[in-house]
Design a protein around this motif. Structure first.
Motif, PDB file in Angstrom:
ATOM      1  N   HIS A  54      12.629  39.130  35.979  1.00 54.52           N
ATOM      2  CA  HIS A  54      11.999  38.014  36.694  1.00 54.52           C
ATOM      3  C   HIS A  54      12.501  36.657  36.235  1.00 54.52           C
ATOM      4  N   GLY A  55      13.518  36.611  35.355  1.00 47.52           N
ATOM      5  CA  GLY A  55      14.147  35.337  35.058  1.00 47.52           C
ATOM      6  C   GLY A  55      14.425  35.016  33.617  1.00 47.52           C
ATOM      7  N   GLU A  56      14.105  35.907  32.695  1.00 49.62           N
ATOM      8  CA  GLU A  56      14.325  35.672  31.258  1.00 49.62           C
ATOM      9  C   GLU A  56      15.783  35.323  30.966  1.00 49.62           C
ATOM     10  N   THR A  57      16.005  34.355  30.100  1.00 46.41           N
ATOM     11  CA  THR A  57      17.361  33.995  29.668  1.00 46.41           C
ATOM     12  C   THR A  57      18.044  35.202  29.021  1.00 46.41           C
ATOM     13  N   GLY A  58      19.217  35.564  29.546  1.00 47.90           N
ATOM     14  CA  GLY A  58      19.931  36.719  28.995  1.00 47.90           C
ATOM     15  C   GLY A  58      19.113  37.996  29.066  1.00 47.90           C
ATOM     16  N   GLY A  59      18.235  38.084  30.042  1.00 51.84           N
ATOM     17  CA  GLY A  59      17.297  39.208  30.101  1.00 51.84           C
ATOM     18  C   GLY A  59      17.963  40.563  30.214  1.00 51.84           C
ATOM     19  N   TYR A  60      18.996  40.636  31.061  1.00 46.13           N
ATOM     20  CA  TYR A  60      19.630  41.946  31.251  1.00 46.13           C
ATOM     21  C   TYR A  60      20.452  42.346  30.031  1.00 46.13           C
ATOM     22  N   LEU A  61      21.002  41.378  29.323  1.00 42.93           N
ATOM     23  CA  LEU A  61      21.716  41.688  28.084  1.00 42.93           C
ATOM     24  C   LEU A  61      20.746  42.276  27.067  1.00 42.93           C
ATOM     25  N   ARG A  62      19.576  41.647  26.917  1.00 44.55           N
ATOM     26  CA  ARG A  62      18.579  42.189  25.986  1.00 44.55           C
ATOM     27  C   ARG A  62      18.156  43.592  26.410  1.00 44.55           C
ATOM     28  N   TYR A  63      17.850  43.755  27.679  1.00 41.01           N
ATOM     29  CA  TYR A  63      17.407  45.059  28.187  1.00 41.01           C
ATOM     30  C   TYR A  63      18.492  46.117  27.983  1.00 41.01           C
ATOM     31  N   SER A  64      19.734  45.764  28.290  1.00 39.79           N
ATOM     32  CA  SER A  64      20.841  46.719  28.142  1.00 39.79           C
ATOM     33  C   SER A  64      21.049  47.097  26.685  1.00 39.79           C
ATOM     34  N   GLU A  86      18.743  47.046  24.245  1.00 40.87           N
ATOM     35  CA  GLU A  86      17.624  47.904  23.852  1.00 40.87           C
ATOM     36  C   GLU A  86      17.786  49.313  24.419  1.00 40.87           C
ATOM     37  N   THR A  87      18.236  49.400  25.657  1.00 42.32           N
ATOM     38  CA  THR A  87      18.406  50.708  26.295  1.00 42.32           C
ATOM     39  C   THR A  87      19.504  51.504  25.610  1.00 42.32           C
ATOM     40  N   ARG A  88      20.615  50.820  25.286  1.00 43.44           N
ATOM     41  CA  ARG A  88      21.707  51.483  24.555  1.00 43.44           C
ATOM     42  C   ARG A  88      21.210  52.008  23.214  1.00 43.44           C
ATOM     43  N   ASN A  89      20.493  51.159  22.479  1.00 41.66           N
ATOM     44  CA  ASN A  89      19.979  51.557  21.168  1.00 41.66           C
ATOM     45  C   ASN A  89      18.991  52.712  21.292  1.00 41.66           C
ATOM     46  N   TRP A  90      18.140  52.651  22.306  1.00 38.30           N
ATOM     47  CA  TRP A  90      17.153  53.705  22.537  1.00 38.30           C
ATOM     48  C   TRP A  90      17.850  55.030  22.868  1.00 38.30           C
ATOM     49  N   PHE A  91      18.859  54.964  23.721  1.00 42.88           N
ATOM     50  CA  PHE A  91      19.588  56.175  24.116  1.00 42.88           C
ATOM     51  C   PHE A  91      20.252  56.818  22.904  1.00 42.88           C
ATOM     52  N   GLU A  92      20.902  56.002  22.090  1.00 41.26           N
ATOM     53  CA  GLU A  92      21.605  56.540  20.922  1.00 41.26           C
ATOM     54  C   GLU A  92      20.637  57.167  19.925  1.00 41.26           C
ATOM     55  N   THR A  93      19.455  56.569  19.788  1.00 41.72           N
ATOM     56  CA  THR A  93      18.485  57.042  18.792  1.00 41.72           C
ATOM     57  C   THR A  93      17.654  58.211  19.318  1.00 41.72           C
ATOM     58  N   ASN A 109      14.006  37.981  21.710  1.00 39.97           N
ATOM     59  CA  ASN A 109      14.835  38.742  20.793  1.00 39.97           C
ATOM     60  C   ASN A 109      14.882  40.214  21.200  1.00 39.97           C
ATOM     61  N   VAL A 110      15.982  40.865  20.846  1.00 38.01           N
ATOM     62  CA  VAL A 110      16.104  42.313  21.067  1.00 38.01           C
ATOM     63  C   VAL A 110      15.068  43.021  20.200  1.00 38.01           C
ATOM     64  N   ARG A 111      14.323  43.925  20.816  1.00 36.11           N
ATOM     65  CA  ARG A 111      13.287  44.646  20.069  1.00 36.11           C
ATOM     66  C   ARG A 111      13.886  45.827  19.325  1.00 36.11           C
ATOM     67  N   SER A 112      13.277  46.139  18.186  1.00 41.58           N
ATOM     68  CA  SER A 112      13.726  47.275  17.378  1.00 41.58           C
ATOM     69  C   SER A 112      13.269  48.589  18.008  1.00 41.58           C
ATOM     70  N   ILE A 113      13.866  49.680  17.540  1.00 38.13           N
ATOM     71  CA  ILE A 113      13.456  51.003  18.019  1.00 38.13           C
ATOM     72  C   ILE A 113      11.968  51.229  17.726  1.00 38.13           C
ATOM     73  N   GLU A 114      11.508  50.784  16.578  1.00 40.84           N
ATOM     74  CA  GLU A 114      10.092  50.952  16.217  1.00 40.84           C
ATOM     75  C   GLU A 114       9.194  50.198  17.194  1.00 40.84           C
ATOM     76  N   GLU A 115       9.588  48.998  17.567  1.00 42.18           N
ATOM     77  CA  GLU A 115       8.803  48.219  18.530  1.00 42.18           C
ATOM     78  C   GLU A 115       8.796  48.900  19.896  1.00 42.18           C
ATOM     79  N   LEU A 116       9.938  49.440  20.306  1.00 39.61           N
ATOM     80  CA  LEU A 116      10.010  50.134  21.587  1.00 39.61           C
ATOM     81  C   LEU A 116       9.149  51.390  21.580  1.00 39.61           C
ATOM     82  N   ARG A 117       9.175  52.115  20.481  1.00 43.67           N
ATOM     83  CA  ARG A 117       8.337  53.324  20.367  1.00 43.67           C
ATOM     84  C   ARG A 117       6.856  52.955  20.489  1.00 43.67           C
ATOM     85  N   ALA A 118       6.461  51.898  19.778  1.00 40.42           N
ATOM     86  CA  ALA A 118       5.062  51.480  19.808  1.00 40.42           C
ATOM     87  C   ALA A 118       4.649  51.059  21.217  1.00 40.42           C
TER      88      ALA A 118
END
Length: 436
Positions: free
Chosen positions: A228-238, A240-247, A418-427
């Motif tokens: 919905h408009g976050e600065t660099g939003g898709y970079l952050r999302y991508s 986090e998704t890459r990190n989540w997939f790898e983990t 900021n890019v969220r950590s795996i722990e933050e994503l899990r929570a």
């Protein structure tokens, strides 16, 4: 896993040898991002130094143009191999952004039968059906046409009843979620008279009016999700998704081991196109192809996104569509940038590249020519590893940068997270699961 779990009569092979993969292929699907997230980070970071705040930066804007410069040489390598080793008449299905530039290069310079595919139209139609109270998106009949990420719902009918601008505006403004998340799209709807397919954040990048000043950015965006408009939003999302997939890869394997429900088929175009070509079961979709008169008030050479039908004879576009003048004018601004960007990528012409970036609507609303010239030099130097066609221009760009006098600033943007950590994503996932 999917083949095994569903006992499908399918053979899956994998190889890192591209020509081997393409040998005899009748259909080739590309989802490539040349430079990965490393180069993408520069697409966002460097323009921010010059005041250009992008949400996605993968279609036009400074980031999207440089993304195209990285992708196009590789797309042409694909096309060369397709011409030489794939089946005669092989179809190249491009899912990679920048959609129009990649497809333009593959058709005009790669000389391969290419169609670009995106899901923006489907998602926009689902939104419209929801706000109008439809029980199913199938109740909505529409004509949607324009260019990728700037397609417009120029005709709407719900169960055969025409839907006008005022009714659609009222429906969006009354919706408890979209009224907050899609403020910019609703404003464009009010002014243009038609709804855009593109998400609030992405649409804001293609227009010179909504992201030119930090206070304007925060006025029009919504931070409930990156799109919905976050600065660099898709970079952050991508990231986090890459990190989540790898983990969490075992979770993906577990999900793939479950039987497929045929009634929940995806609305992505690719499988429907293959089915129509192979079985003659007609499919209607929205496809990115060379215009050639399909849209009467856009250039012949432009890559447009418009309705078409697929059967065993191929993709057949519905011709003779005329866009509302404001929609055509907005599309033209991007088409001119796309054309220059493609030609610059083919020739390795850094001067033409700078002119393409200068004419980008958002860049032009924010930056001076001096700033653009320095910014492009900086981006080409930073991304030189993925820009072989500009190798001859890099030494001179470095020399100019060593004498640079245009002031820049280290700026995170108007609405950066900021890019969220795996722990933050899990929570977060656990909390969502518990909530419902």
């Amino acid at each position: 896993r999917i083949v095994e779990a569903n006992k499908l009569p399918t053979k899956v092979t994998a190889t890192t040898n591209r020509r081997e993969a393409l040998e005899g292929a009748r259909y080739i699907i590309s989802c490539v991002r040349v430079g990965g997230l490393e180069a993408y980070a520069d697409d966002i970071r460097i323009p921010l130094k010059y005041g250009i705040d992008q949400c996605v930066g993968d279609t036009i804007c400074a980031g999207g143009i440089l993304y195209g410069q990285r992708n196009i040489p590789v797309i042409l390598d694909f096309c060369k191999d397709i011409r030489e080793v794939a089946a005669t008449g092989a179809k190249f299905l491009n899912y990679a952004n920048p959609m129009a530039m990649n497809t333009w290069a593959a058709i005009e310079y790669g000389k391969v039968d290419t169609v670009g595919l995106c899901h923006g139209v489907q998602h926009g139609a689902e939104q419209i059906a929801e706000v109008l109270g439809a029980k199913s998106p199938r109740e909505l009949d529409y004509v949607c046409s324009g260019i990728n990420h700037q397609t417009w719902f120029i005709e709407l009918k719900l169960n055969g009843r025409p839907i006008g601008k005022d009714e659609l505006v009222a429906a969006f403004e009354a919706h408890p979620v979209y009224s907050k998340q899609e403020k910019l799209r609703i404003d464009v709807l009010k002014r243009f008279g038609v709804y855009s397919t593109e998400s609030n954040g992405h649409l804001s990048e293609y227009l010179p009016w909504y992201r030119k000043r930090p206070d304007e950015i925060t006025r029009w965006i919504d931070m409930s999700d990156w799109i919905h408009g976050e600065t660099g939003g898709y970079l952050r999302y991508s990231t986090e998704t890459r990190n989540w997939f790898e983990t969490e890869y075992p979770q993906f394997l577990e999900a793939a081991s479950k039987p497929i429900d045929p009634s929940k088929r995806s609305n992505e175009h690719a499988s429907h196109i293959l089915e129509a070509l192979e079985t003659n079961r007609v499919y209607r979709g929205h496809f990115n192809v060379r215009n050639n008169g399909v849209i009467t008030n856009l250039p012949q050479d432009a890559i447009i996104e418009s309705p078409g039908f697929v059967d065993r004879f191929g993709i057949n576009m519905a011709a003779g569509i005329t866009l509302p003048e404001a929609c055509a004018a907005t599309c033209m601004a991007s088409i001119n940038v796309q054309r220059m960007s493609v030609h610059a990528a083919i020739a390795g012409d850094i001067d033409l590249l700078k002119l393409a970036v200068l004419h980008d609507p958002l860049v032009g609303a924010v930056s001076t020519p001096e700033e653009v010239w320095q910014m492009v030099d900086e981006m080409v130097v930073a991304e030189a590893a993925w820009l072989p066609q500009y190798a001859h221009a890099v030494p001179a760009a470095k020399e100019r940068l060593s004498k640079a006098h245009v002031k820049t600033r280290e700026w995170a943007g108007a609405a950066r997270r900021n890019v969220r950590s795996i722990e933050e994503l899990r929570a977060e996932k656990a909390a969502l699961k518990q909530a419902g």
